[in-house]
Motif scaffolding. Structure first.
Motif, PDB file in Angstrom:
ATOM      1  N   HIS A 126       0.829  -1.208   0.000  1.00 36.66           N
ATOM      2  CA  HIS A 126       0.000   0.000   0.000  1.00 36.66           C
ATOM      3  C   HIS A 126       0.865   1.260   0.000  1.00 36.66           C
ATOM      4  O   HIS A 126       0.486   2.278  -0.604  1.00 36.66           O
ATOM      5  N   GLN A 127       2.003   1.194   0.660  1.00 33.60           N
ATOM      6  CA  GLN A 127       2.901   2.350   0.650  1.00 33.60           C
ATOM      7  C   GLN A 127       3.348   2.657  -0.774  1.00 33.60           C
ATOM      8  O   GLN A 127       3.334   3.824  -1.206  1.00 33.60           O
ATOM      9  N   GLN A 128       3.722   1.630  -1.522  1.00 33.34           N
ATOM     10  CA  GLN A 128       4.135   1.827  -2.912  1.00 33.34           C
ATOM     11  C   GLN A 128       2.952   2.257  -3.781  1.00 33.34           C
ATOM     12  O   GLN A 128       3.088   3.124  -4.651  1.00 33.34           O
ATOM     13  N   ASN A 129       1.791   1.647  -3.532  1.00 32.58           N
ATOM     14  CA  ASN A 129       0.637   1.970  -4.364  1.00 32.58           C
ATOM     15  C   ASN A 129       0.117   3.378  -4.093  1.00 32.58           C
ATOM     16  O   ASN A 129      -0.375   4.062  -4.998  1.00 32.58           O
ATOM     17  N   LEU A 130       0.221   3.836  -2.848  1.00 37.02           N
ATOM     18  CA  LEU A 130      -0.175   5.208  -2.539  1.00 37.02           C
ATOM     19  C   LEU A 130       0.721   6.210  -3.255  1.00 37.02           C
ATOM     20  O   LEU A 130       0.265   7.287  -3.656  1.00 37.02           O
ATOM     21  N   TYR A 137      -7.585   5.707  -3.720  1.00 38.91           N
ATOM     22  CA  TYR A 137      -8.005   5.506  -2.337  1.00 38.91           C
ATOM     23  C   TYR A 137      -9.031   6.549  -1.904  1.00 38.91           C
ATOM     24  O   TYR A 137      -9.076   7.667  -2.414  1.00 38.91           O
ATOM     25  N   SER A 138      -9.832   6.165  -0.932  1.00 35.78           N
ATOM     26  CA  SER A 138     -10.734   7.109  -0.279  1.00 35.78           C
ATOM     27  C   SER A 138      -9.923   7.935   0.721  1.00 35.78           C
ATOM     28  O   SER A 138      -8.692   7.896   0.744  1.00 35.78           O
ATOM     29  N   VAL A 159      -9.066  -7.551   4.071  1.00 36.94           N
ATOM     30  CA  VAL A 159      -9.042  -7.112   2.673  1.00 36.94           C
ATOM     31  C   VAL A 159      -9.347  -5.618   2.597  1.00 36.94           C
ATOM     32  O   VAL A 159     -10.307  -5.143   3.207  1.00 36.94           O
ATOM     33  N   HIS A 160      -8.537  -4.884   1.842  1.00 37.14           N
ATOM     34  CA  HIS A 160      -8.836  -3.483   1.554  1.00 37.14           C
ATOM     35  C   HIS A 160      -9.247  -3.363   0.101  1.00 37.14           C
ATOM     36  O   HIS A 160      -8.544  -3.824  -0.801  1.00 37.14           O
ATOM     37  N   PHE A 161     -10.407  -2.741  -0.146  1.00 33.57           N
ATOM     38  CA  PHE A 161     -10.910  -2.560  -1.505  1.00 33.57           C
ATOM     39  C   PHE A 161     -10.801  -1.102  -1.930  1.00 33.57           C
ATOM     40  O   PHE A 161     -11.148  -0.190  -1.163  1.00 33.57           O
ATOM     41  N   ASN A 162     -10.348  -0.899  -3.150  1.00 41.07           N
ATOM     42  CA  ASN A 162     -10.470   0.383  -3.844  1.00 41.07           C
ATOM     43  C   ASN A 162     -11.478   0.186  -4.964  1.00 41.07           C
ATOM     44  O   ASN A 162     -11.308  -0.707  -5.808  1.00 41.07           O
ATOM     45  N   TYR A 175     -10.583  -3.344  -6.941  1.00 48.53           N
ATOM     46  CA  TYR A 175      -9.598  -4.348  -6.549  1.00 48.53           C
ATOM     47  C   TYR A 175      -9.452  -4.428  -5.038  1.00 48.53           C
ATOM     48  O   TYR A 175      -9.477  -3.429  -4.333  1.00 48.53           O
ATOM     49  N   GLY A 176      -9.375  -5.671  -4.569  1.00 49.76           N
ATOM     50  CA  GLY A 176      -9.164  -5.939  -3.160  1.00 49.76           C
ATOM     51  C   GLY A 176      -7.753  -6.439  -2.933  1.00 49.76           C
ATOM     52  O   GLY A 176      -7.232  -7.214  -3.739  1.00 49.76           O
ATOM     53  N   VAL A 177      -7.133  -5.988  -1.858  1.00 50.60           N
ATOM     54  CA  VAL A 177      -5.749  -6.344  -1.544  1.00 50.60           C
ATOM     55  C   VAL A 177      -5.728  -7.104  -0.225  1.00 50.60           C
ATOM     56  O   VAL A 177      -6.277  -6.636   0.781  1.00 50.60           O
TER      57      VAL A 177
END
Length: 247
Positions: A126-130, A137-138, A159-162, A175-177
Motif C-alpha cells: 500500500h505504501q508503494q501503491n499510494l 483511495y478514499s 481485505v482493503h478494496f479500492n 480491486y481488493g488487496v
C-alpha cells in the motif's frame, strides 16, 4: 475422472484470452504474489448486457432493469453498435468468458471488473501503491498505509478494496488487496470464508498461485467446498444443478 478432479480442473482452467487481456491491468500496480479476476466483468453472464436487449422477452427486459437499478452508482452500460445476438454467439466457453471484457474495452463503460491481489506485505504494498496510485483511495488513504491495513484488519476481514477506479479511461475496476498469508489461512481454515467463498465460484487467474502453501490451500479450499456440498446433498443426485432426487 473423479468429481473433485473434474471440479478442480474446470475451476483452475485459465482462459488464455481473458487472462492475457485482464493481466495487463497488473502493470498499473506494484508487484503482487497472486491475482485473479472475477464477477460479471470477467465472466460472461447471459442477459446482463444491453446489447442483448434485442431478445425482447419481458423476463430479460425486467432482469436488465433490475441490474441497472442495482448498479446505479456504476457507469451505465451502452449498447455495442457492432454486436447483435447472432454475431455475438460464441462456440467455446473461453470466448464467452472474454465477451464482456472485449465489448467494453476502450470505452470505460460496462460492468466494473473485479480483482483480488494477494501481496507478500500489505503495508509495503500500500505504501508503494499510494505513491503510484493515491487517487485510487478514499480518505483512508490520506492517513497512510498503516491505517489502511488497520482498517482492513478491523472491519474488512483482512481485505482493503479500492472501488470505481478508472484505468486510463479504458475500464472501471474494483480491486481488493489481501496479504498472501491471510489468504492462505482463509482458504485452509475458512477463517472468514470471504475470499475463500469467492474462490468457490469461477475465477480467472492472472498469475498462478505460488507453489507451496498457497497453492495447496487453494486446492484444499475446493476439496472442502465439495465435501460440504456432498454432505448437504440428498442421497441421490446428478452433477447437473437442480436434478437432485430425494430418493
Amino acid at each position: 475422472m473423479p468429481l473433485f478432479q473434474k471440479m478442480a480442473a474446470n475451476h483452475s482452467f485459465m482462459h488464455a484470452p481473458a487472462a492475457l487481456r485482464l493481466g495487463s491491468v497488473l502493470e498499473q500496480f506494484p508487484p503482487v504474489a497472486y491475482a485473479f479476476a472475477y464477477g460479471s466483468g470477467a465472466h460472461y453472464q447471459p442477459g446482463l448486457y444491453d446489447y442483448e436487449r434485442s431478445e425482447t422477452s419481458s423476463s430479460t427486459a425486467s432482469q436488465l432493469e433490475r441490474v441497472r437499478v442495482d448498479a446505479s452508482t456504476e457507469p451505465s452500460v451502452r449498447p455495442r453498435q457492432d454486436c447483435t445476438p447472432r454475431n455475438c454467439e460464441t462456440s467455446t466457453s473461453a470466448s464467452r468468458n472474454t465477451l464482456s471484457f472485449d465489448a467494453f474495452r476502450g470505452r470505460g463503460q460496462g460492468p466494473v471488473i473485479d480483482f483480488i491481489f494477494a501481496v507478500k506485505d500489505a503495508h509495503e504494498w500500500h505504501q508503494q501503491n499510494l505513491s503510484r496510485n493515491s487517487d485510487h483511495y478514499s480518505w483512508v488513504g490520506r492517513l497512510g498505509p498503516k491505517v489502511v491495513c488497520s482498517v482492513a484488519e478491523a472491519i474488512g476481514v483482512g481485505v482493503h478494496f479500492n472501488a470505481l477506479v478508472q484505468l486510463n479511461g479504458q475500464m472501471t475496476i474494483k480491486y481488493g488487496v489481501i496479504e498472501a498469508a491471510s489468504l492462505e489461512r482463509d482458504l485452509s481454515l475458512w477463517e472468514h470464508l470471504y475470499i475463500a467463498g469467492r474462490m468457490h465460484k469461477p475465477v480467472t487467474p492472472l498469475l498462478p498461485a505460488p507453489p507451496g502453501l498457497l497453492a495447496a490451500a487453494q486446492e484444499a479450499n475446493l476439496h472442502n467446498a465439495l465435501a460440504a456440498a456432498l454432505v448437504l446433498l440428498p442421497p441421490t443426485f446428478t452433477e447437473e444443478v437442480g436434478e437432485c432426487n430425494d430418493g
